[in-house]
Design a protein around this motif. Structure first.
Motif, PDB file in Angstrom:
ATOM      1  N   THR A   1     -32.625  21.037  26.095  1.00  0.00           N
ATOM      2  CA  THR A   1     -32.926  20.275  24.574  1.00  0.00           C
ATOM      3  C   THR A   1     -31.903  20.098  23.724  1.00  0.00           C
ATOM      4  N   ARG A   2     -30.752  20.434  23.861  1.00  0.00           N
ATOM      5  CA  ARG A   2     -29.492  19.957  23.239  1.00  0.00           C
ATOM      6  C   ARG A   2     -29.075  18.981  24.263  1.00  0.00           C
ATOM      7  N   LYS A   3     -28.570  19.471  25.227  1.00  0.00           N
ATOM      8  CA  LYS A   3     -28.453  17.926  26.289  1.00  0.00           C
ATOM      9  C   LYS A   3     -29.581  16.796  25.608  1.00  0.00           C
ATOM     10  N   GLU A   4     -30.779  16.577  25.402  1.00  0.00           N
ATOM     11  CA  GLU A   4     -31.386  15.709  25.356  1.00  0.00           C
ATOM     12  C   GLU A   4     -31.139  15.775  24.303  1.00  0.00           C
ATOM     13  N   ILE A   5     -31.170  15.900  22.692  1.00  0.00           N
ATOM     14  CA  ILE A   5     -30.761  15.613  21.742  1.00  0.00           C
ATOM     15  C   ILE A   5     -29.802  14.403  21.494  1.00  0.00           C
ATOM     16  N   MET A   6     -28.637  15.450  21.946  1.00  0.00           N
ATOM     17  CA  MET A   6     -26.964  14.782  22.470  1.00  0.00           C
ATOM     18  C   MET A   6     -26.891  13.188  23.147  1.00  0.00           C
ATOM     19  N   ARG A   7     -27.763  13.401  24.109  1.00  0.00           N
ATOM     20  CA  ARG A   7     -28.461  11.819  24.389  1.00  0.00           C
ATOM     21  C   ARG A   7     -28.466  10.819  23.694  1.00  0.00           C
ATOM     22  N   PHE A   8     -29.372  11.150  22.614  1.00  0.00           N
ATOM     23  CA  PHE A   8     -30.456  10.490  21.702  1.00  0.00           C
ATOM     24  C   PHE A   8     -28.942   9.692  20.314  1.00  0.00           C
ATOM     25  N   THR A   9     -28.903  10.910  19.996  1.00  0.00           N
ATOM     26  CA  THR A   9     -27.953  10.620  18.505  1.00  0.00           C
ATOM     27  C   THR A   9     -26.585  10.298  19.408  1.00  0.00           C
ATOM     28  N   ARG A  10     -25.824  10.240  20.638  1.00  0.00           N
ATOM     29  CA  ARG A  10     -24.601   9.616  21.107  1.00  0.00           C
ATOM     30  C   ARG A  10     -24.922   8.141  21.069  1.00  0.00           C
ATOM     31  N   ILE A  11     -26.105   7.505  21.575  1.00  0.00           N
ATOM     32  CA  ILE A  11     -26.604   6.038  21.463  1.00  0.00           C
ATOM     33  C   ILE A  11     -27.372   5.963  20.685  1.00  0.00           C
ATOM     34  N   TRP A  12     -27.148   6.294  18.897  1.00  0.00           N
ATOM     35  CA  TRP A  12     -28.061   6.038  17.801  1.00  0.00           C
ATOM     36  C   TRP A  12     -27.726   4.937  17.989  1.00  0.00           C
ATOM     37  N   ILE A  13     -27.043   3.749  17.787  1.00  0.00           N
ATOM     38  CA  ILE A  13     -26.847   2.458  17.659  1.00  0.00           C
ATOM     39  C   ILE A  13     -28.558   1.328  18.274  1.00  0.00           C
ATOM     40  N   GLN A  14     -28.651   2.196  19.432  1.00  0.00           N
ATOM     41  CA  GLN A  14     -29.719   2.115  20.785  1.00  0.00           C
ATOM     42  C   GLN A  14     -30.833   2.654  20.524  1.00  0.00           C
ATOM     43  N   THR A  15     -31.245   3.531  19.430  1.00  0.00           N
ATOM     44  CA  THR A  15     -32.216   4.525  19.678  1.00  0.00           C
ATOM     45  C   THR A  15     -32.663   4.840  18.228  1.00  0.00           C
ATOM     46  N   ILE A  16     -32.120   4.548  17.348  1.00  0.00           N
ATOM     47  CA  ILE A  16     -32.253   5.080  15.435  1.00  0.00           C
ATOM     48  C   ILE A  16     -32.229   3.642  14.551  1.00  0.00           C
ATOM     49  N   ILE A  17     -31.474   3.181  15.026  1.00  0.00           N
ATOM     50  CA  ILE A  17     -31.232   1.834  14.059  1.00  0.00           C
ATOM     51  C   ILE A  17     -32.283   0.704  14.832  1.00  0.00           C
ATOM     52  N   PRO A  18     -32.727   0.368  16.033  1.00  0.00           N
ATOM     53  CA  PRO A  18     -33.747  -1.171  16.060  1.00  0.00           C
ATOM     54  C   PRO A  18     -34.752  -0.426  15.349  1.00  0.00           C
ATOM     55  N   PRO A  19     -35.280   0.636  15.689  1.00  0.00           N
ATOM     56  CA  PRO A  19     -36.678   0.804  14.816  1.00  0.00           C
ATOM     57  C   PRO A  19     -36.732   0.276  13.217  1.00  0.00           C
ATOM     58  N   VAL A  20     -35.978   0.885  12.824  1.00  0.00           N
ATOM     59  CA  VAL A  20     -35.696   0.946  11.175  1.00  0.00           C
ATOM     60  C   VAL A  20     -35.255  -0.238  10.929  1.00  0.00           C
ATOM     61  N   VAL A  21     -34.373  -0.991  11.773  1.00  0.00           N
ATOM     62  CA  VAL A  21     -34.169  -2.745  11.098  1.00  0.00           C
ATOM     63  C   VAL A  21     -36.520  -2.878  11.465  1.00  0.00           C
ATOM     64  N   MET A  22     -36.666  -3.221  12.910  1.00  0.00           N
ATOM     65  CA  MET A  22     -38.394  -3.410  13.171  1.00  0.00           C
ATOM     66  C   MET A  22     -38.859  -3.034  12.014  1.00  0.00           C
ATOM     67  N   VAL A  23     -38.751  -2.413  11.689  1.00  0.00           N
ATOM     68  CA  VAL A  23     -40.002  -1.764  10.949  1.00  0.00           C
ATOM     69  C   VAL A  23     -39.775  -2.252   9.260  1.00  0.00           C
ATOM     70  N   ALA A  24     -38.552  -2.663   8.930  1.00  0.00           N
ATOM     71  CA  ALA A  24     -38.175  -3.226   7.580  1.00  0.00           C
ATOM     72  C   ALA A  24     -38.879  -4.851   7.532  1.00  0.00           C
ATOM     73  N   LEU A  25     -38.184  -5.494   8.889  1.00  0.00           N
ATOM     74  CA  LEU A  25     -38.772  -6.264   8.947  1.00  0.00           C
ATOM     75  C   LEU A  25     -40.107  -7.093   8.960  1.00  0.00           C
ATOM     76  N   TYR A  26     -41.358  -6.360   9.319  1.00  0.00           N
ATOM     77  CA  TYR A  26     -42.610  -5.678   8.847  1.00  0.00           C
ATOM     78  C   TYR A  26     -42.755  -5.586   7.581  1.00  0.00           C
ATOM     79  N   PHE A  27     -42.255  -5.032   6.457  1.00  0.00           N
ATOM     80  CA  PHE A  27     -42.604  -4.282   4.816  1.00  0.00           C
ATOM     81  C   PHE A  27     -42.293  -5.978   4.276  1.00  0.00           C
ATOM     82  N   ILE A  28     -41.085  -6.280   5.100  1.00  0.00           N
ATOM     83  CA  ILE A  28     -40.597  -7.432   4.393  1.00  0.00           C
ATOM     84  C   ILE A  28     -42.322  -8.980   4.957  1.00  0.00           C
ATOM     85  N   ILE A  29     -42.321  -8.925   5.781  1.00  0.00           N
ATOM     86  CA  ILE A  29     -43.373 -10.161   6.088  1.00  0.00           C
ATOM     87  C   ILE A  29     -44.629  -9.723   5.863  1.00  0.00           C
TER      88      ILE A  29
END
Ligand SMILES: Nc1ncnc2c1ncn2[C@@H]1O[C@H](COP(=O)(O)OP(=O)(O)O)[C@@H](O)[C@H]1O
Ligand SMILES: [Mg+2]
Lengths: 310, 256
Positions: B13-41
């Motif tokens: 579990t720890r290894k899995e969580i480390m994996r996606f938090t280490r690459i948060w720019i690829q994992t957390i940011i894109p969905p946030v940007v996308m949803v913000a665009l949905y809200f705007i449009i």
């Protein structure tokens, strides 16, 4: 107690290729054992089955008496294995790889850190502990896999061609390291296709070729066999029984007029013919008996050693 | 023995969580940007012309669905890419040689997927605060549905990874199955707007139940009965769980 027992082990890959054709093998606790054979002989397949990475087609494997089928949790915790090919996450830091491996075996974090430090230091990797594994050299990657295999303190360590791609100096250091581990009581099995390596390290040896074990003996007797030559002698007169010779142990009568004699390296054919004549036995013709082992080693060493070049 | 498995579970579990938090720019940011665009449009620009949907403003209507969509996509993506990566570079063997029961491997990967799904879900919810003033009818239901949905899609991602033989194979299902089902799962419209026939067809889409029960958690109202929805989700989880275990037990895709 045997560290490893293999009975009638078969493996046929999905491609239909029969990689193992009924192997039997026993390795004593505390032994340093070599599984020797040319490329494609089935060594890695055999190790893959023992360590749970390959499904066997038939047969039995026991590690310190525990079946890998019925008691796989115990069997696995007694075994450490170093595969032939690198199989760690190359983006992970060295220390994490070893600590996590300990975690999979249920070693508590504090002890896992301690053991990791111990083995990384012993194997000269401690200063690289924070590097991503892909930054390591080939020899260091190999040592990383050895540290990873030892971190849960296995009783049996199996190494698949551990010195492939490792230069000669490091190879010696690795041999010394494995010797120490073995002296402390860990049974070691290694596969190799260098006879020299097996000779330097191992007490007992099995030779595998084409998915079958063709020899299983002490290293000593293997070397004796390799260094002697067997001749088939055609005699003028029939003999009632094989003659007893002073300096030649292995005399076998194949036919009333044909005998087979093993000539050790220290003796010559002249010595043999002389001894026979002294007993009134006249040799009419002779031929060299093809030695399967020698043939095999020619095959093993004639292959271009790509790993040495790499 | 249990302690040993617990440590193994925590390690995975720890290894899995480390994996996606280490690459948060690829994992957390894109969905946030996308949803913000949905809200705007859809929310602000087009939404104002749409008016109300199911008795609420359009932007309020789509908010739960957008969060749910992020949870679904991310819990799936986490497990499919992590497990396939482990298979591809063969470090899955590290777990295979160790005395780790398949159940522990499964739970470890699923927890990793849930962690990513929920992290993104929280991030997206925070972003939506900029665009909509929502209230939560029942936090317990919101959490429960988020948790169950991310479990479900983490396991679906695992099955995809087990059968995948190339990096193409891990994007085919998300592109051709997951995305269409999500878009047609009632995020952007109430199925009551559909003709009778298409309403019935929509009921065969599992994602509809998740989006609607999630919306119920926020608004206290939805197209689908909550209990039915939860039962549908739970049965999917049970089936996927069994399939995952059988596949791992057989060593499909990872043991010759
Ligand atoms: N995954 C596989 N599928 C089909 N054949 C394989 C596979 N792995 C190995 N083999 C074949 O099995 C035989 C034994 O291979 P291996 O055990 O790797 O030999 P060694 O380690 O002694 O070089 C070879 O002929 C090899 O090509
Ligand atoms: Mg091999």
């Amino acid at each position: 107690m045997y560290a490893l027992e293999i009975e009638n082990l078969h493996k046929t890959y999905a491609s239909g290729l029969q990689a193992l054709k009924g192997i039997d093998l026993k390795v004593e606790t505390g032994d340093f054992f070599a599984l020797l054979g040319p490329n494609g002989a089935g060594k890695s397949t055999c190790i893959g089955i023992i360590s749970g990475l390959v499904n066997k087609t038939a047969g039995k494997v026991r590690i310190f008496g525990h079946s890998i089928d019925d008691e796989f949790l115990v069997a696995k915790s007694l075994l450490g294995s170093v595969p032939q090919e690198f199989n760690f996450n190359t983006f992970e830091p060295v220390e994490e790889i070893v600590v996590n491996q300990a975690g999979y075996y249920g070693v508590p974090a504090r002890i896992a850190r301690q053991e990791t430090e111990r083995y990384l230091k012993q194997l000269g990797l401690w200063q690289h502990r924070r590097s991503q594994a892909r930054r390591l050299s080939g020899g260091m990657k190999r040592r990383l896999m050895i540290a990873r295999a030892l971190v849960h303190k296995p009783q049996l360590l199996i190494l698949d061609e551990p010195t492939a791609g490792v230069d000669i100096e490091l190879r010696r250091a690795m041999w010394d390291f494995l010797d120490q581990i073995n002296d402390r009581g860990t049974t070691i099995i290694l596969t190799t296709h260098y006879l020299e390596e097996a000779e330097r390290m191992c007490r007992n040896v099995a030779i595998i070729d084409g998915g079958s074990i063709i020899q299983n003996s002490s290293m000593k007797s293997l070397l004796k066999q390799l260094n002697s030559e067997t001749f088939v002698l055609y005699l003028r007169e029939e003999l009632a029984q094989a003659p007893r010779l002073e300096r030649f142990d292995n005399v076998v009568q194949l036919d009333p007029q044909i005998i087979e004699v093993e000539v050790p390296e220290a003796l010559s054919i002249n010595d043999l013919v002389g001894e026979l004549e002294a007993r009134g036995i006249v040799v009419e013709r002779m031929r060299n008996k093809v030695n399967r082992l020698e043939e095999l080693f020619v095959k093993m060493t004639a292959k271009p050693d790509t790993e040495m070049l790499a | 023995m249990l302690r040993q498995f617990w440590i193994a579970y925590l390690t995975i579990t720890r290894k899995e969580i480390m994996r996606f938090t280490r690459i948060w720019i690829q994992t957390i940011i894109p969905p946030v940007v996308m949803v913000a665009l949905y809200f705007i449009i859809f929310g602000n620009l087009i939404g104002q012309r749409i008016g109300e949907m199911d008795g609420m403003s359009y932007v309020d209507f789509i908010m739960p669905g957008l969060v749910m969509m992020s949870i679904i996509t991310n819990s799936y993506a986490n497990v499919v890419s992590s497990f396939y990566g482990a298979k591809y570079s063969r470090h899955i063997e590290e777990m295979q040689v160790a005395p780790v029961p398949n159940l522990v491997i499964l739970l470890g990967f699923v927890t990793g997927g849930v962690a990513r799904g929920l992290s993104v879900g929280v991030a997206v919810t925070l972003v939506s605060l900029l665009f909509t003033e929502f209230s939560v009818h029942s936090p317990a239901i919101v959490l429960l549905v988020a948790l169950l949905t991310s479990c479900l899609f983490a396991m679906a991602g695992l099955i995809n990874a087990i059968f995948a033989n190339s990096f193409d194979d891990i994007s085919i299902v998300p592109t051709f199955v997951l995305t269409p089902l999500t878009y047609l799962g009632g995020i952007f419209y109430s199925i009551k707007l559909l003709p009778e026939f298409w309403q019935q067809v929509s009921l065969g889409n599992p994602i509809l139940y998740m989006v609607n029960s999630f919306r119920f958690g926020f608004r206290g109202a939805s197209d689908i009965d909550l209990v039915t929805a939860l039962l549908v989700i739970l049965s999917f989880i049970a089936v996927l769980f069994a399939v995952c275990l059988v596949l791992l037990e057989r060593g499909t895709g990872i043991r010759q």
